[in-house]
Design a protein around this motif. Structure first.
Motif, PDB file in Angstrom:
ATOM      1  N   ILE A  35       0.844  -1.195   0.000  1.00  0.00           N
ATOM      2  CA  ILE A  35       0.000   0.000   0.000  1.00  0.00           C
ATOM      3  C   ILE A  35       0.878   1.244   0.000  1.00  0.00           C
ATOM      4  O   ILE A  35       1.819   1.345   0.789  1.00  0.00           O
ATOM      5  N   THR A  36       0.599   2.166  -0.937  1.00  0.00           N
ATOM      6  CA  THR A  36       1.363   3.405  -1.062  1.00  0.00           C
ATOM      7  C   THR A  36       0.378   4.572  -1.070  1.00  0.00           C
ATOM      8  O   THR A  36      -0.492   4.639  -1.942  1.00  0.00           O
ATOM      9  N   THR A  62       0.554  -0.946  -4.887  1.00  0.00           N
ATOM     10  CA  THR A  62       1.761  -0.999  -5.714  1.00  0.00           C
ATOM     11  C   THR A  62       2.411  -2.380  -5.674  1.00  0.00           C
ATOM     12  O   THR A  62       3.515  -2.551  -6.185  1.00  0.00           O
ATOM     13  N   GLY A  63       1.719  -3.341  -5.080  1.00  0.00           N
ATOM     14  CA  GLY A  63       2.229  -4.705  -5.011  1.00  0.00           C
ATOM     15  C   GLY A  63       1.773  -5.536  -6.194  1.00  0.00           C
ATOM     16  O   GLY A  63       1.283  -5.020  -7.203  1.00  0.00           O
ATOM     17  N   GLY A  91      -2.092  -2.215  -8.870  1.00  0.00           N
ATOM     18  CA  GLY A  91      -2.102  -1.061  -9.759  1.00  0.00           C
ATOM     19  C   GLY A  91      -3.316  -0.162  -9.620  1.00  0.00           C
ATOM     20  O   GLY A  91      -3.363   0.917 -10.196  1.00  0.00           O
ATOM     21  N   LYS A  92      -4.310  -0.556  -8.828  1.00  0.00           N
ATOM     22  CA  LYS A  92      -5.535   0.229  -8.664  1.00  0.00           C
ATOM     23  C   LYS A  92      -5.439   1.167  -7.470  1.00  0.00           C
ATOM     24  O   LYS A  92      -4.733   0.902  -6.502  1.00  0.00           O
ATOM     25  N   LYS A  93      -6.190   2.294  -7.555  1.00  0.00           N
ATOM     26  CA  LYS A  93      -6.251   3.272  -6.474  1.00  0.00           C
ATOM     27  C   LYS A  93      -7.574   3.147  -5.735  1.00  0.00           C
ATOM     28  O   LYS A  93      -8.568   2.694  -6.295  1.00  0.00           O
TER      29      LYS A  93
END
Length: 151
Positions: A35-36, A62-63, A91-93
């Motif tokens: 998680i970013t 971001t994993g 890749g999803k927000k």
């Protein structure tokens, strides 16, 4: 000669054990979520009592595996987090919404702890700012002409 040979055998075993232990310490490339957050702190600045106390923390997985938020808890009952319960694909927000009760006057310095299945499985978000009292509206001064009676 036997002593040299015995010493050589012992050294070989020690070397092999150290090399094997060093390999065990190397991280394995496993598909895990990460998680970013775009930001870890939201500053409300100076706001007035009763203003909107909602803010959003945008994050991205971001994993390389689905991210699942297991819990979001605040440091105080005046701060209420709302988080996605469904898995977030790589890749999803997504967004964590935080609502602060702006009826409380004074400094804001609260935290929200985000727990997940990510490699960085515990992240602490912060909100800060200051809530000032709502200005008191004075009654308009006026003449009392409406109270006169016409005689």
């Amino acid at each position: 000669m036997k002593k040299v040979f015995s010493l050589f055998i012992v050294m070989a075993f020690v070397f092999a054990a150290v090399a094997q232990e060093a390999n065990a310490d190397k991280p394995k490339k496993v598909k895990e979520p990460e998680i970013t957050f775009e930001t870890l702190v939201h500053d409300y600045g100076n706001i007035t009592q009763g203003d909107n106390g909602t803010c959003e923390f945008v994050f991205k997985n971001t994993g390389k595996a689905d991210l699942l938020l297991t819990n979001c808890r605040s440091s105080c009952g005046c701060t209420v987090p709302e988080w996605p319960k469904d898995p977030i694909a790589p890749g999803k927000k997504a967004v964590i919404k935080v609502k602060y009760n702006t009826q409380r006057i004074g400094a804001i310095n609260k935290t929200v702890t985000v727990e997940s299945n990510a490699t960085n499985n515990r992240v602490v978000l912060s909100i800060k700012g200051n809530v000032s009292a709502k200005p008191v509206e004075a009654a308009p001064e006026g003449n009392n002409s409406s109270m006169r009676t016409n005689n």
